[in-house]
Design a protein around this motif. Structure first.
Motif, PDB file in Angstrom:
ATOM      1  N   ALA A  36       0.832  -1.208   0.000  1.00 57.63           N
ATOM      2  CA  ALA A  36       0.000   0.000   0.000  1.00 57.63           C
ATOM      3  C   ALA A  36       0.859   1.247   0.000  1.00 57.63           C
ATOM      4  CB  ALA A  36      -0.932  -0.005   1.212  1.00 57.63           C
ATOM      5  N   ARG A  37       1.990   1.206   0.716  1.00 54.60           N
ATOM      6  CA  ARG A  37       2.904   2.353   0.731  1.00 54.60           C
ATOM      7  C   ARG A  37       3.463   2.608  -0.664  1.00 54.60           C
ATOM      8  NH1 ARG A  37       7.829   3.528   0.348  1.00 54.60           N
ATOM      9  NH2 ARG A  37       8.385   1.330   0.044  1.00 54.60           N
ATOM     10  N   ARG A  38       3.889   1.542  -1.334  1.00 55.85           N
ATOM     11  CA  ARG A  38       4.427   1.692  -2.692  1.00 55.85           C
ATOM     12  C   ARG A  38       3.361   2.192  -3.658  1.00 55.85           C
ATOM     13  NH1 ARG A  38       6.511  -4.194  -3.554  1.00 55.85           N
ATOM     14  NH2 ARG A  38       6.192  -3.549  -5.735  1.00 55.85           N
ATOM     15  N   CYS A  39       2.139   1.699  -3.484  1.00 57.12           N
ATOM     16  CA  CYS A  39       1.051   2.112  -4.363  1.00 57.12           C
ATOM     17  C   CYS A  39       0.688   3.573  -4.140  1.00 57.12           C
ATOM     18  CB  CYS A  39      -0.166   1.219  -4.134  1.00 57.12           C
ATOM     19  SG  CYS A  39      -1.632   1.689  -5.066  1.00 57.12           S
ATOM     20  N   HIS A  40       0.577   3.969  -2.875  1.00 55.65           N
ATOM     21  CA  HIS A  40       0.089   5.309  -2.545  1.00 55.65           C
ATOM     22  C   HIS A  40       1.140   6.384  -2.780  1.00 55.65           C
ATOM     23  CE1 HIS A  40      -2.527   8.196  -0.537  1.00 55.65           C
ATOM     24  NE2 HIS A  40      -1.487   8.599   0.179  1.00 55.65           N
ATOM     25  N   ALA A  88      -0.185  -2.218  -6.654  1.00 52.25           N
ATOM     26  CA  ALA A  88      -1.649  -2.076  -6.692  1.00 52.25           C
ATOM     27  C   ALA A  88      -2.299  -3.361  -7.191  1.00 52.25           C
ATOM     28  CB  ALA A  88      -2.031  -0.901  -7.587  1.00 52.25           C
ATOM     29  N   ARG A  89      -1.705  -3.983  -8.222  1.00 51.12           N
ATOM     30  CA  ARG A  89      -2.255  -5.222  -8.763  1.00 51.12           C
ATOM     31  C   ARG A  89      -2.235  -6.332  -7.714  1.00 51.12           C
ATOM     32  NH1 ARG A  89       0.724  -5.564 -12.793  1.00 51.12           N
ATOM     33  NH2 ARG A  89       2.265  -7.078 -12.082  1.00 51.12           N
ATOM     34  N   GLN A  90      -1.145  -6.420  -6.955  1.00 54.24           N
ATOM     35  CA  GLN A  90      -1.070  -7.456  -5.930  1.00 54.24           C
ATOM     36  C   GLN A  90      -2.070  -7.213  -4.805  1.00 54.24           C
ATOM     37  OE1 GLN A  90       2.936  -8.902  -4.834  1.00 54.24           O
ATOM     38  NE2 GLN A  90       3.744  -7.469  -6.353  1.00 54.24           N
ATOM     39  N   LEU A  91      -2.307  -5.956  -4.467  1.00 60.56           N
ATOM     40  CA  LEU A  91      -3.312  -5.650  -3.457  1.00 60.56           C
ATOM     41  C   LEU A  91      -4.700  -6.062  -3.934  1.00 60.56           C
ATOM     42  CD1 LEU A  91      -2.146  -2.116  -2.244  1.00 60.56           C
ATOM     43  CD2 LEU A  91      -2.190  -4.206  -0.868  1.00 60.56           C
ATOM     44  N   VAL A  92      -4.994  -5.783  -5.187  1.00 63.64           N
ATOM     45  CA  VAL A  92      -6.299  -6.145  -5.739  1.00 63.64           C
ATOM     46  C   VAL A  92      -6.473  -7.660  -5.749  1.00 63.64           C
ATOM     47  CG1 VAL A  92      -7.704  -6.160  -7.833  1.00 63.64           C
ATOM     48  CG2 VAL A  92      -6.565  -4.051  -7.102  1.00 63.64           C
ATOM     49  N   LEU A  93      -5.490  -8.377  -6.269  1.00 64.75           N
ATOM     50  CA  LEU A  93      -5.590  -9.831  -6.385  1.00 64.75           C
ATOM     51  C   LEU A  93      -5.766 -10.507  -5.035  1.00 64.75           C
ATOM     52  CD1 LEU A  93      -2.853 -10.513  -9.101  1.00 64.75           C
ATOM     53  CD2 LEU A  93      -5.332 -10.709  -9.359  1.00 64.75           C
ATOM     54  N   SER A  94      -5.064 -10.027  -4.035  1.00 63.71           N
ATOM     55  CA  SER A  94      -5.125 -10.664  -2.722  1.00 63.71           C
ATOM     56  C   SER A  94      -6.455 -10.425  -2.016  1.00 63.71           C
ATOM     57  CB  SER A  94      -3.979 -10.163  -1.833  1.00 63.71           C
ATOM     58  OG  SER A  94      -4.108  -8.778  -1.583  1.00 63.71           O
ATOM     59  N   HIS A  95      -7.274  -9.509  -2.530  1.00 63.86           N
ATOM     60  CA  HIS A  95      -8.560  -9.206  -1.902  1.00 63.86           C
ATOM     61  C   HIS A  95      -9.740  -9.618  -2.764  1.00 63.86           C
ATOM     62  CE1 HIS A  95      -5.934  -6.722   0.607  1.00 63.86           C
ATOM     63  NE2 HIS A  95      -6.917  -6.693   1.496  1.00 63.86           N
ATOM     64  N   LEU A  96      -9.501 -10.319  -3.866  1.00 58.74           N
ATOM     65  CA  LEU A  96     -10.605 -10.753  -4.722  1.00 58.74           C
ATOM     66  C   LEU A  96     -11.565 -11.696  -3.998  1.00 58.74           C
ATOM     67  CD1 LEU A  96      -8.792 -11.343  -8.146  1.00 58.74           C
ATOM     68  CD2 LEU A  96     -10.248  -9.414  -7.487  1.00 58.74           C
ATOM     69  N   ARG A  97     -11.047 -12.502  -3.090  1.00 63.43           N
ATOM     70  CA  ARG A  97     -11.900 -13.445  -2.365  1.00 63.43           C
ATOM     71  C   ARG A  97     -12.939 -12.705  -1.513  1.00 63.43           C
ATOM     72  NH1 ARG A  97      -8.670 -17.146   1.328  1.00 63.43           N
ATOM     73  NH2 ARG A  97      -7.159 -17.153  -0.383  1.00 63.43           N
ATOM     74  N   PHE A  98     -12.555 -11.525  -1.005  1.00 63.22           N
ATOM     75  CA  PHE A  98     -13.496 -10.753  -0.192  1.00 63.22           C
ATOM     76  C   PHE A  98     -14.623 -10.188  -1.050  1.00 63.22           C
ATOM     77  CE2 PHE A  98      -9.377 -10.419   2.051  1.00 63.22           C
ATOM     78  CZ  PHE A  98      -9.743 -11.056   3.224  1.00 63.22           C
TER      79      PHE A  98
END
Length: 287
Positions: A42-46, A54-64
């Motif tokens: 999130a730090r790198r993305c923001h 950002a892509r890794q953050l999105v992928l890791s939360h797809l289950r939610f």
């Protein structure tokens, strides 16, 4: 079954795009980030606008997103479409997430995921929109659950729902009526005698006078026209401005002779000044 390669960390994980069940199984295999991993991404993305983070953050939360979307299956819409809309909300949340706030991304993203799913349901649950105002949107999702439990509500139940949701009882009654109605096909259907068509919207002339898009377009054009005219008028000399206002813009229009008497010239001279001013206005407006 088609697949799409999505990178998570250092691995390429195939996410099926044509099978709903296979997609859900695939996203459930994506590892959940621990707090430190999530903060770093999130730090790198923001702060660094790192698209890979950002892509890794999105992928890791797809289950939610899948978990939230499953809660809206009672509206008769495809789960895959609900998931897709929820994913859009997740991506918006990742874009706006500030790790310095000190909360986990999933807590922040729930609002955005639900908001996108809500918008999709309101656009597609019925052909005719059932919720347009903020109060009606609030009622749409809460009143359906209440009606399943209560059926047609009494006055006391209506007032209780209105009090709980902070809206007027009349708004509750209106939404209850909309939820209980049925869609009507646009094209007419033949009656029992197969000769006289039943009444349907296609039998009426279209009235676009209250079309929101047309109203906004008209207002924007009117505002643009007024600003352009005001700007063009300001480029004329004071006497020409007064002549045009007196002849065309004031509620009680003045005659050429009245203006001639006012400025101490002939009526023909006023007519020439008016003609020249109009010509200048046209040039300024069309420029």
């Amino acid at each position: 079954m088609s697949t799409e390669l999505m990178q998570v960390g250092n691995a390429n994980l195939p996410l099926p795009t044509s099978s709903e069940e296979a997609y859900i199984q695939a996203v459930n295999q994506i590892p959940v980030l621990d707090q430190d991993e999530e903060y770093e991404l999130a730090r790198r993305c923001h702060y660094e606008n790192d698209l890979d983070a950002a892509r890794q953050l999105v992928l890791s939360h797809l289950r939610f997103v899948v978990h939230i979307a499953r809660g809206y299956r009672g509206y008769g819409l495809a789960l895959g479409d609900l998931i897709q809309e929820g994913n859009i909300g997740l991506m918006k949340a990742v874009k706006r997430f500030d790790p310095s706030v000190g909360v986990r991304l999933v807590s922040f993203a729930v609002h955005w995921i639900r908001a996108e799913i809500h918008e999709y349901i309101l656009r597609n649950w019925r052909i005719v929109k059932v919720a347009t105002t903020k109060a009606q949107r609030k009622l749409f999702f809460n009143l359906r659950g209440a009606k399943k439990r209560l059926g047609w509500m009494s006055r006391e139940e209506v007032e209780a729902v209105a009090s709980d949701l902070g809206v007027q009882p009349e708004t509750v009654l209106e939404m209850e009526s909309r939820l209980s109605g049925h869609d009507l096909g646009f094209d007419p259907l033949l009656g029992d005698d197969d000769e006289e068509p039943t009444r349907a919207p296609a039998a009426y002339l279209e009235d676009r006078s209250f079309d929101p898009a047309a109203v906004v377009e008209s207002e924007d054009w009117g505002s643009h026209r007024d600003e352009t005219l005001h700007s063009a008028l300001s480029q004329l000399d004071e006497r020409s401005q007064q002549i045009l206002r007196g002849r065309w813009l004031e509620e009680e229009r003045q005659t050429l002779q009245e203006l001639a008497t006012r400025y101490g010239v002939s009526a023909e001279r006023v007519r020439q000044l008016e003609k020249n001013a109009i010509s200048k206005l046209r040039s300024a407006v069309s420029a």
